[in-house]
Design an enzyme around this catalytic site. Structure first.
Site, mmCIF file in Angstrom:
data_model
loop_
_atom_site.group_PDB
_atom_site.id
_atom_site.type_symbol
_atom_site.label_atom_id
_atom_site.label_comp_id
_atom_site.label_asym_id
_atom_site.label_seq_id
_atom_site.Cartn_x
_atom_site.Cartn_y
_atom_site.Cartn_z
ATOM 1 N N CYS A 277 -23.720 -12.190 10.478
ATOM 2 C CA CYS A 277 -24.114 -11.416 11.661
ATOM 3 C C CYS A 277 -24.323 -9.947 11.314
ATOM 4 O O CYS A 277 -25.076 -9.249 11.977
ATOM 5 C CB CYS A 277 -23.133 -11.604 12.798
ATOM 6 S SG CYS A 277 -21.419 -11.386 12.389
ATOM 7 N N VAL B 166 -27.511 -8.034 12.637
ATOM 8 C CA VAL B 166 -27.434 -6.899 13.560
ATOM 9 C C VAL B 166 -28.221 -5.709 13.018
ATOM 10 O O VAL B 166 -28.915 -5.020 13.764
ATOM 11 C CB VAL B 166 -25.964 -6.508 13.853
ATOM 12 C CG1 VAL B 166 -25.891 -5.206 14.639
ATOM 13 C CG2 VAL B 166 -25.271 -7.613 14.631
#
Lengths: 485, 519
Positions: free
Chosen positions: B152, B156
């Site tokens: 992630c 991001v």
């Protein structure tokens, strides 16, 4: 006895040959052969606590693992929110074996996965609002929870959430300590920074916030024992038998109150120095509490440590200490008499976190075993300075060794036992090399103290001498080398 | 060995000794614990209907969910291909978690590397990490393909995998023709099954595109007539062997697209090889010419199925994990339809033997009320098995159940399936719920058995319900994944697991009169 320094050097060089130039240059700095010189010099050349090379299969984890997984997770009467996407909390749920008393989900929240399960909308709009609701819901679901910690996962720090403000506000609203921990996985180079961040959070939000009704001259804290398979209990019993009063256990089977009252102790006893040294140093500065490192692995080191601890107290304690040792020594001698002949001269390679790679050396040596190589995932310079003197000459000391390096070394050194983690374990089963997980005690333990050494000895014997290894053909190359010796 | 046995109590018994009981009592003075009455009341309250209502009222906090994140599935998908090294672009801790998690289930190594991104990469992007990482990984672990997914963190900050890999080639750290498949696997979308699908589609499309082959479905060009078979996020290595047995009995040619049973069931030979088995890379573009594709996890493999249906223009028959006799019947029909081959007599005979076993055991399983937890495709299979033998599903929790296939939601299909049988009439599905909800369900509406992964053991213990371990992950029992649960043989294994748990319980809870020798 010692190992051959030159041949150890050659082995390391050969292993590193496989690397591309840039990575090889870096990896060379993470190996050192133990010589008389390196044992005495205060500043060893070995590089540590720096970034892992990408793509090499480092054994390291992240800051979140160091904070939630190691330091905060075992505090049993607080609820620890894995704040961010689903994975981190799922993978660290109940896998560390930090035992705790209490009823799970009622007054003990250790082996649970409480998470904000971030979705795309949380990434886009931020997770602060959701975090507030989560905190309220936690008090509804777990009315006996004494506090909450927020264990940040990577996105939290990247999307600009203000978990500090949320924690402050909700701490007031819910009237309980709420601790924001900025342990996003991308911070630092390993679990180690997570330990530090977690320690700082204890310092800033919890320590010194409660009082102890009565204090006494023998009040001590156990710091840096995570109660893996009951380690802290097997340690505490010795200190208590000696007449000391353990007022706080950090953090295995620990409570919020024990974090809050620890500043009332007369002495900090620290086992895992790597993960909690920050706190004992802080308590020394802020409260004048002295601290000492001890080692409860194996009888030799345990006797030494017990006597060193007793020496800081009066004669009563010192007498108790000798009585204690006299009581346990026959049991320890019986264990050694039984297992040492079965384990004598067996060669061991260790690669563990930040403590056990040196702390368990004595326990292996009590059983007559030779540590030929030892390495850490996330140790710092001070850890290595303490390691060299504990190891035999010619042994290989390594920092953040990759899967490839360990596999090559285990074969070239023709070891009889590898002690490392679950990611490594099954590789060695393929090779036919006996293996023990030394993070989780391979689902056994405790290994600390006198009770622990019995289990340690039994386990090492069981694994090294299991007949199952005889069913696996030894690798042809190794046989040849053996024949030529 | 036993002559000189020493008393060596370990974690199982040591702490029951009086000295440790006292230690725990004494420690309480520093714990500021809740008083016993408070704890007892809180425990009692947590078991009530009132608590359950509050529990189901939760909007934000997730407690003991039954799902993991995308890249975990991607690693499993990558390990289904020959000499393929999974490469996780992002924070390194994720990769260590994936490797540990998968190894705890399979009791096998999980080779995978990370690009070890840290704070500077969060600011400047992870391109140099990816480039250095590829160079090192290929030098050390000598894969024939690298399969990149993302954590992630990389998602991001918006790292561009395609551009980065292109730059790595330009810099010459990997040759122009070295295969590097990739996919984006944000952990804040979907679950581990989503990530499996993403990597599977990523690998198939990448290897097909670079081959330059134009799909000629059904031509069987170069390979003869072939069926492609996908098992999906498959926690049972034994299921691969069982499907192989079935297809061999049909005497049809086939290609597994993704077969991690080699990597996750490799032999101890004295040497470790890093890579075992898997779909041959060269077979992937040829698979585009097969007659048809058979998918055995239709909810998991949604995007992969769509890809094969459109880019390869192949007929795709998509089922959920074929459990039980009826599920297996449907599987055999599907194979028969796709290949034009009759169902082999050996399988019909096997069916008869398994049905015979079901008749033997029915008195002990009939009417047993069960709770089920698992991934969507597993649950469809399990519900089918329960209904065909007279087991009554009651509580069904699916944390990652917000999925659909052919515009039918998983929930709707499961409910329709339950509605086909009187044994399904009590069942209720809980989509997106977690195992803390399940705890309330088990306590407030008790069942005879809980069926699910090791993670269900906590709720099962609280409600004093025996747990039959089926699914993923199974951490606390050994080798169950080596035995198939699909096919007729799998039906027999499921039956054996369930009926013997029931019989164990009968013995364990005997009244003194009913401790029968023969059951």
């Amino acid at each position: 006895m010692g190992l051959d320094i030159e041949s150890s050097k050659k082995i390391v060089e050969e292993v590193l040959e496989a690397y591309p130039q840039k990575a090889r240059k870096d990896r060379q700095k993470h190996f050192q052969i133990n010589t008389e010189e390196s044992q005495s010099c205060g500043t060893c050349a070995l590089k540590s606590n720096i970034k892992s090379r990408p793509g090499v299969m480092t054994p390291r984890g992240c800051s979140y693992a160091g904070s939630k997984g190691v330091v905060w997770g075992p505090i049993k009467d607080m609820v620890h929110i894995s704040h961010g996407p689903i994975g981190c909390g799922q993978y660290s749920w109940g896998t560390r074996r930090n035992y705790a008393t209490g009823t799970l989900g009622i007054d003990n929240f250790t082996a649970m996965q409480v998470t904000s399960d971030f979705q795309e909308t949380d990434i886009v709009f931020g997770g602060d609002k959701k975090l507030e609701i989560i905190m309220r819901e936690i008090t509804e679901m777990f009315p006996l929870a004494k506090g909450i910690s927020v264990q940040s996962e990577c996105p939290v720090g990247l999307i600009g959430d203000d978990i500090e403000a949320v924690s402050k506000k909700m701490s007031k609203e819910l009237d309980m300590p709420i601790v924001p921990v900025r342990c996003e996985g991308f911070r630092g180079v390993s679990q180690s920074l997570g330990h530090h961040i977690a320690n700082d959070a204890i310092r800033d939000f919890v320590l010194g916030r409660a009082e102890l009704a009565e204090t006494g001259p023998y009040d001590v804290n156990i710091i840096g024992d995570y109660n893996i398979g009951g380690d802290a209990w097997a340690s505490r019993i010795l200190l208590e038998e000696m007449g000391l009063r353990v007022i706080a256990q950090w953090s295995g089977d620990g409570t919020l109150n024990e974090l809050e009252i620890a500043h009332k102790a007369k002495l900090n006893l620290i086992h895992c120095h790597r993960s909690m040294n920050y706190m004992v140093e802080h308590m020394e500065k802020a409260y004048g509490i002295p601290w000492m490192e001890y080692n409860f692995f194996g009888p030799t080191k345990t006797y030494e440590s017990l006597r060193a601890i007793a020496a800081l107290f009066d004669e009563t304690i010192q007498e108790n200490c000798e009585k204690l040792i006299a009581r346990y020594k026959p049991q320890m001698d019986a264990i050694i008499a039984k297992y040492r002949p079965r384990l004598e001269s067996k060669k061991v390679l260790l690669m563990i976190g930040g403590l056990r790679s040196r702390h368990t050396v004595g326990a292996y040596e009590d059983l007559g075993m030779d540590i030929v190589a030892s390495g850490y995932e996330f140790a710092h310079k001070d850890d290595y300075e303490k390691t060299f003197p504990m190891m035999q000459e010619g042994s290989i000391i390594m920092d953040d060794p990759t899967a490839y390096e360990l596999e090559e070394l285990a074969q070239k050194l023709n070891v009889d036992l590898v002690g490392s983690g679950v990611k490594e374990k099954y590789v060695y089963h393929k090779m036919g090399v006996p293996f023990r997980q030394m993070h989780s005690w391979d689902y056994s333990g405790p290994y600390h103290g006198f009770d622990g050494f019995k289990i340690f000895a039994k386990d090492m014997d069981m694994t090294v001498n299991s007949p199952v290894w005889n069913l696996i053909p030894k690798k042809a190359k190794v046989q040849k080398e053996e024949a030529s010796i | 060995m036993s002559k000189d046995r020493l008393e060596l109590p370990d974690y199982n018994t040591l702490f029951s000794e009086e000295r440790f009981v006292q230690q725990r009592e004494n420690k309480k003075q520093f714990e500021a614990p809740c008083c016993e009455q408070e704890t007892a009341e809180a425990l009692a309250y947590s078991q009530t209907a009132e608590y359950m209502a509050k529990n189901f009222d939760r909007k934000a906090v997730v407690i003991n969910p039954h799902k993991a994140c995308q890249p975990l599935g991607s690693i499993m998908a990558a390990l289904g291909f020959e000499k393929t090294l999974p490469f996780v672009h992002g924070s390194q801790g994720c990769n260590s978690y994936f490797r540990s998690h998968l190894s705890r289930h399979f009791k096998e190594p999980t080779p995978a590397v990370s690009s070890s991104m840290t704070e500077d990469a969060a600011v400047f992007g992870g391109m140099s990490n990816l480039i250095d990482g590829l160079e090192n990984a290929v030098a050390l672990y000598k894969p024939e393909m690298v399969a990149v997914c993302t954590t992630c963190m990389a998602e991001v900050i918006g790292d561009d995998l395609s551009a980065f890999i292109g730059n790595a080639r330009q810099k010459g750290v990997v040759s122009e023709d070295f295969p590097i498949a990739y996919c984006n696997t944000p952990s804040f979308v979907g679950s581990h099954t989503t990530g499996y699908d993403a990597m599977m589609k990523g690998i198939l499309s990448y290897l097909y595109d670079r081959s330059g082959i134009q799909a000629a479905p059904g031509s069987g060009e170069e390979t003869g007539e072939k069926l492609n078979v996908l098992l999906g996020f498959e926690p049972y290595t034994g299921n691969f062997a069982e499907i192989r047995k079935i297809l061999d009995a049909f005497d049809t040619k086939y290609t597994f697209l993704g077969d991690h049973s080699g990597n996750y069931d490799s032999p101890a030979t004295g040497e470790y090889e890093y890579y075992y088995g898997g779909t041959k890379l060269a077979d992937v573009p040829l698979a585009a010419n097969a007659l048809a594709t058979l998918s055995l996890q239709k909810y998991t493999l949604k995007k992969t199925q769509e890809y094969i249906g459109t880019a390869w223009k192949q007929p795709v028959t998509a089922l959920s994990t074929p459990l039980g006799v009826t599920g297996t019947d449907r599987l055999l029909e599907a194979i028969s339809e796709l290949t034009g081959l009759p169902v082999p007599a050996s399988l019909t005979e096997e069916r008869g033997r398994v049905v015979d076993a079901l008749t033997d055991s029915h008195p002990y399983i009939h009417g047993k009320r069960v709770a089920l937890v698992g991934d969507p495709d597993l649950l469809i299979g399990l519900i089918g098995f329960c209904l065909e033998v007279g087991i009554e599903p009651v509580h069904i929790v699916c944390s990652n159940g917000d999925v659909e296939f052919n515009e039918v939601k998983f929930k709707d299909e499961a409910e329709a399936l339950l509605a086909t049988s009187p044994y399904g009439s009590e069942a209720k599905l809980y989509i997106g719920n977690d195992l803390w909800h399940m705890r309330s369900l088990l306590l407030n509406d008790p069942v005879d058995l809980a069926i699910g992964s090791s993670h269900l053991k906590f709720a099962a213990k609280d409600a004093n319900v025996p747990l039959v371990r089926i699914g993923f992950p199974i951490f606390d029992r050994h080798h169950m994944h080596r035995y198939p649960i699909l096919g007729y043989q799998g039906a027999l294994n499921l039956l054996t697991l369930i009926v013997n748990t029931v019989l164990d319980e009968l013995d364990r809870n005997n009244s003194g009169f009913n401790y029968d020798l023969v059951r």
